[in-house]
Design a protein around this motif. Structure first.
Motif, PDB file in Angstrom:
ATOM      1  N   VAL A  95       9.402  -3.733  -3.613  1.00  0.00           N
ATOM      2  CA  VAL A  95      10.243  -3.478  -4.788  1.00  0.00           C
ATOM      3  C   VAL A  95       9.508  -3.849  -6.066  1.00  0.00           C
ATOM      4  O   VAL A  95       9.530  -3.110  -7.060  1.00  0.00           O
ATOM      5  N   ALA A  96       8.833  -4.991  -6.044  1.00  0.00           N
ATOM      6  CA  ALA A  96       8.114  -5.451  -7.233  1.00  0.00           C
ATOM      7  C   ALA A  96       7.011  -4.482  -7.643  1.00  0.00           C
ATOM      8  O   ALA A  96       6.733  -4.306  -8.833  1.00  0.00           O
ATOM      9  N   VAL A  97       6.386  -3.834  -6.670  1.00  0.00           N
ATOM     10  CA  VAL A  97       5.288  -2.910  -6.961  1.00  0.00           C
ATOM     11  C   VAL A  97       5.810  -1.511  -7.276  1.00  0.00           C
ATOM     12  O   VAL A  97       5.356  -0.853  -8.215  1.00  0.00           O
ATOM     13  N   ALA A  98       6.786  -1.046  -6.477  1.00  0.00           N
ATOM     14  CA  ALA A  98       7.226   0.354  -6.588  1.00  0.00           C
ATOM     15  C   ALA A  98       8.090   0.637  -7.808  1.00  0.00           C
ATOM     16  O   ALA A  98       7.933   1.691  -8.443  1.00  0.00           O
ATOM     17  N   VAL A  99       8.996  -0.260  -8.139  1.00  0.00           N
ATOM     18  CA  VAL A  99       9.929   0.013  -9.240  1.00  0.00           C
ATOM     19  C   VAL A  99       9.217   0.334 -10.550  1.00  0.00           C
ATOM     20  O   VAL A  99       9.526   1.349 -11.200  1.00  0.00           O
ATOM     21  N   PRO A 100       8.250  -0.453 -10.990  1.00  0.00           N
ATOM     22  CA  PRO A 100       7.551  -0.108 -12.239  1.00  0.00           C
ATOM     23  C   PRO A 100       6.793   1.215 -12.154  1.00  0.00           C
ATOM     24  O   PRO A 100       6.749   1.969 -13.128  1.00  0.00           O
ATOM     25  N   LEU A 101       6.195   1.507 -11.001  1.00  0.00           N
ATOM     26  CA  LEU A 101       5.422   2.732 -10.851  1.00  0.00           C
ATOM     27  C   LEU A 101       6.319   3.962 -10.860  1.00  0.00           C
ATOM     28  O   LEU A 101       5.929   5.022 -11.368  1.00  0.00           O
ATOM     29  N   LEU A 102       7.512   3.853 -10.302  1.00  0.00           N
ATOM     30  CA  LEU A 102       8.417   4.998 -10.216  1.00  0.00           C
ATOM     31  C   LEU A 102       9.020   5.380 -11.563  1.00  0.00           C
ATOM     32  O   LEU A 102       9.544   6.483 -11.718  1.00  0.00           O
ATOM     33  N   ARG A 103       8.957   4.498 -12.515  1.00  0.00           N
ATOM     34  CA  ARG A 103       9.526   4.802 -13.827  1.00  0.00           C
ATOM     35  C   ARG A 103       8.808   5.954 -14.520  1.00  0.00           C
ATOM     36  O   ARG A 103       9.368   6.613 -15.388  1.00  0.00           O
ATOM     37  N   ASP A 104       7.559   6.194 -14.158  1.00  0.00           N
ATOM     38  CA  ASP A 104       6.792   7.265 -14.788  1.00  0.00           C
ATOM     39  C   ASP A 104       7.006   8.618 -14.122  1.00  0.00           C
ATOM     40  O   ASP A 104       6.516   9.632 -14.613  1.00  0.00           O
ATOM     41  N   ASP A 105       7.710   8.639 -12.986  1.00  0.00           N
ATOM     42  CA  ASP A 105       7.942   9.894 -12.285  1.00  0.00           C
ATOM     43  C   ASP A 105       9.136  10.638 -12.883  1.00  0.00           C
ATOM     44  O   ASP A 105      10.062  10.018 -13.415  1.00  0.00           O
TER      45      ASP A 105
ATOM     46  N   LEU B  96       0.826  -1.204   0.000  1.00  0.00           N
ATOM     47  CA  LEU B  96       0.000   0.000   0.000  1.00  0.00           C
ATOM     48  C   LEU B  96       0.861   1.256   0.000  1.00  0.00           C
ATOM     49  O   LEU B  96       0.578   2.216  -0.734  1.00  0.00           O
ATOM     50  N   ASN B  97       1.909   1.258   0.796  1.00  0.00           N
ATOM     51  CA  ASN B  97       2.818   2.412   0.833  1.00  0.00           C
ATOM     52  C   ASN B  97       3.464   2.634  -0.526  1.00  0.00           C
ATOM     53  O   ASN B  97       3.593   3.779  -0.986  1.00  0.00           O
ATOM     54  N   ALA B  98       3.856   1.556  -1.184  1.00  0.00           N
ATOM     55  CA  ALA B  98       4.479   1.667  -2.506  1.00  0.00           C
ATOM     56  C   ALA B  98       3.528   2.300  -3.506  1.00  0.00           C
ATOM     57  O   ALA B  98       3.904   3.173  -4.300  1.00  0.00           O
ATOM     58  N   VAL B  99       2.269   1.882  -3.473  1.00  0.00           N
ATOM     59  CA  VAL B  99       1.267   2.411  -4.407  1.00  0.00           C
ATOM     60  C   VAL B  99       0.978   3.877  -4.112  1.00  0.00           C
ATOM     61  O   VAL B  99       0.946   4.721  -5.017  1.00  0.00           O
ATOM     62  N   VAL B 100       0.787   4.200  -2.827  1.00  0.00           N
ATOM     63  CA  VAL B 100       0.437   5.577  -2.447  1.00  0.00           C
ATOM     64  C   VAL B 100       1.575   6.537  -2.771  1.00  0.00           C
ATOM     65  O   VAL B 100       1.362   7.595  -3.372  1.00  0.00           O
ATOM     66  N   VAL B 101       2.794   6.180  -2.393  1.00  0.00           N
ATOM     67  CA  VAL B 101       3.927   7.077  -2.604  1.00  0.00           C
ATOM     68  C   VAL B 101       4.299   7.175  -4.080  1.00  0.00           C
ATOM     69  O   VAL B 101       4.515   8.266  -4.611  1.00  0.00           O
ATOM     70  N   ALA B 102       4.347   6.039  -4.756  1.00  0.00           N
ATOM     71  CA  ALA B 102       4.829   6.025  -6.138  1.00  0.00           C
ATOM     72  C   ALA B 102       3.790   6.495  -7.141  1.00  0.00           C
ATOM     73  O   ALA B 102       4.129   7.130  -8.141  1.00  0.00           O
TER      74      ALA B 102
ATOM     75  N   LYS C  85      11.632   9.227  -3.780  1.00  0.00           N
ATOM     76  CA  LYS C  85      11.332   7.942  -4.422  1.00  0.00           C
ATOM     77  C   LYS C  85      11.662   6.766  -3.505  1.00  0.00           C
ATOM     78  O   LYS C  85      10.978   5.738  -3.523  1.00  0.00           O
ATOM     79  N   GLN C  86      12.683   6.919  -2.679  1.00  0.00           N
ATOM     80  CA  GLN C  86      13.052   5.845  -1.757  1.00  0.00           C
ATOM     81  C   GLN C  86      11.975   5.586  -0.713  1.00  0.00           C
ATOM     82  O   GLN C  86      11.882   4.482  -0.174  1.00  0.00           O
ATOM     83  N   GLU C  87      11.162   6.597  -0.432  1.00  0.00           N
ATOM     84  CA  GLU C  87      10.073   6.415   0.529  1.00  0.00           C
ATOM     85  C   GLU C  87       9.062   5.380   0.057  1.00  0.00           C
ATOM     86  O   GLU C  87       8.331   4.809   0.868  1.00  0.00           O
ATOM     87  N   ALA C  88       9.019   5.116  -1.241  1.00  0.00           N
ATOM     88  CA  ALA C  88       8.076   4.131  -1.767  1.00  0.00           C
ATOM     89  C   ALA C  88       8.398   2.718  -1.292  1.00  0.00           C
ATOM     90  O   ALA C  88       7.534   1.829  -1.338  1.00  0.00           O
TER      91      ALA C  88
END
Length: 239
Positions: free
Chosen positions: A115-125, A31-37, A49-52
């Motif tokens: 990591v599995a959730v956040a890494v793909p989402l952070l690519r768009d930032d 949930l944190n990964a989704v909300v932050v990223a 980004k590391q907060e994700a």
């Protein structure tokens, strides 16, 4: 000692409480990964980004506290010492070691999911992408915070011996008292196990301590609490 640890590990790994905490900690990480990223808007700084990838170490502290204190609530602490035929301090150290190992497992699963959730989402930032080394550093910090928090929780549980009281006090201190302390003196809050663990997991980056110093602070708290719990265990009745 290895036999004692195996016995305590068997207890921690076969309880429904352990699986409940595993699900809860992993769910928070995702949930944190989704909300932050994804939901917080554009992140253009590495620290943001590391907060994700940040977890919630206090949940592992609660896990250790509930499990260790439950040994006294359910009156299984004394029989365990009698069957083991070892000093009660050695048995407690084995129990704390078992919670450290389960904390490592829960932490590893949580980090992998984050990591599995956040890494793909952070690519768009916008801004620089996180390097593998930066992701690995955050993952290592989370693992260390999870393990040390489980150790501290088990030590506190052995001293408190009443799960409900321990949980209530821990939550009040973490979510009510600590923010007040941080508002008055941020440096003092960072020196608490809660504040230092937050720095270690990268859930906050506006701090007075470096990540390395925060790791030392959390480790120092863990060692101090383990020593205090063993001393308390040897002085008090188990029943």
């Amino acid at each position: 000692m290895s036999r004692l640890v195996k016995g305590e590990l068997l207890k921690t790994a076969t309880t429904r409480t352990g699986y409940a905490f595993l699900v809860g900690v992993v769910a928070f990480g995702v949930l944190n990964a989704v909300v932050v990223a994804a939901a917080s808007g554009g992140l253009d700084e590495v620290a943001e980004k590391q907060e994700a990838f940040a977890g919630l170490p206090v949940l592992l502290m609660l896990w250790g506290l509930v499990g260790a204190a439950g040994e006294y609530r359910h009156r299984t602490a004394a029989p365990t010492v009698l069957v083991a035929g070892r000093d009660r301090g050695a048995v407690l150290l084995a129990r704390i070691g078992a919670y450290a190992l389960t904390g490592l497992v829960i932490g590893a699963v949580t980090v992998a999911a984050s990591v599995a959730v956040a890494v793909p989402l952070l690519r768009d930032d916008p801004g620089p992408d996180l390097t593998s080394a930066q992701v690995a550093a955050v993952a290592a910090g989370n693992l260390a915070a999870f393990v040390l928090s489980a150790i501290m929780g088990a030590a506190i549980g052995a001293m408190v011996r009443v799960p409900v009281v321990g949980v209530v006090v821990l939550l009040v201190v973490n979510f009510a008292v600590l923010p007040l302390v941080a508002g008055v003196a941020e440096s003092a809050a960072d020196l608490t196990p809660f504040g230092a663990a937050a720095i270690l997991t990268r859930s906050t980056h506006h701090t007075t301590l470096s990540v390395g110093t925060a790791a030392v602070v959390v480790a120092a708290w863990a060692v101090a609490l383990v020593i205090a719990s063993v001393a308390s265990e040897r002085r008090r009745d188990l029943a």
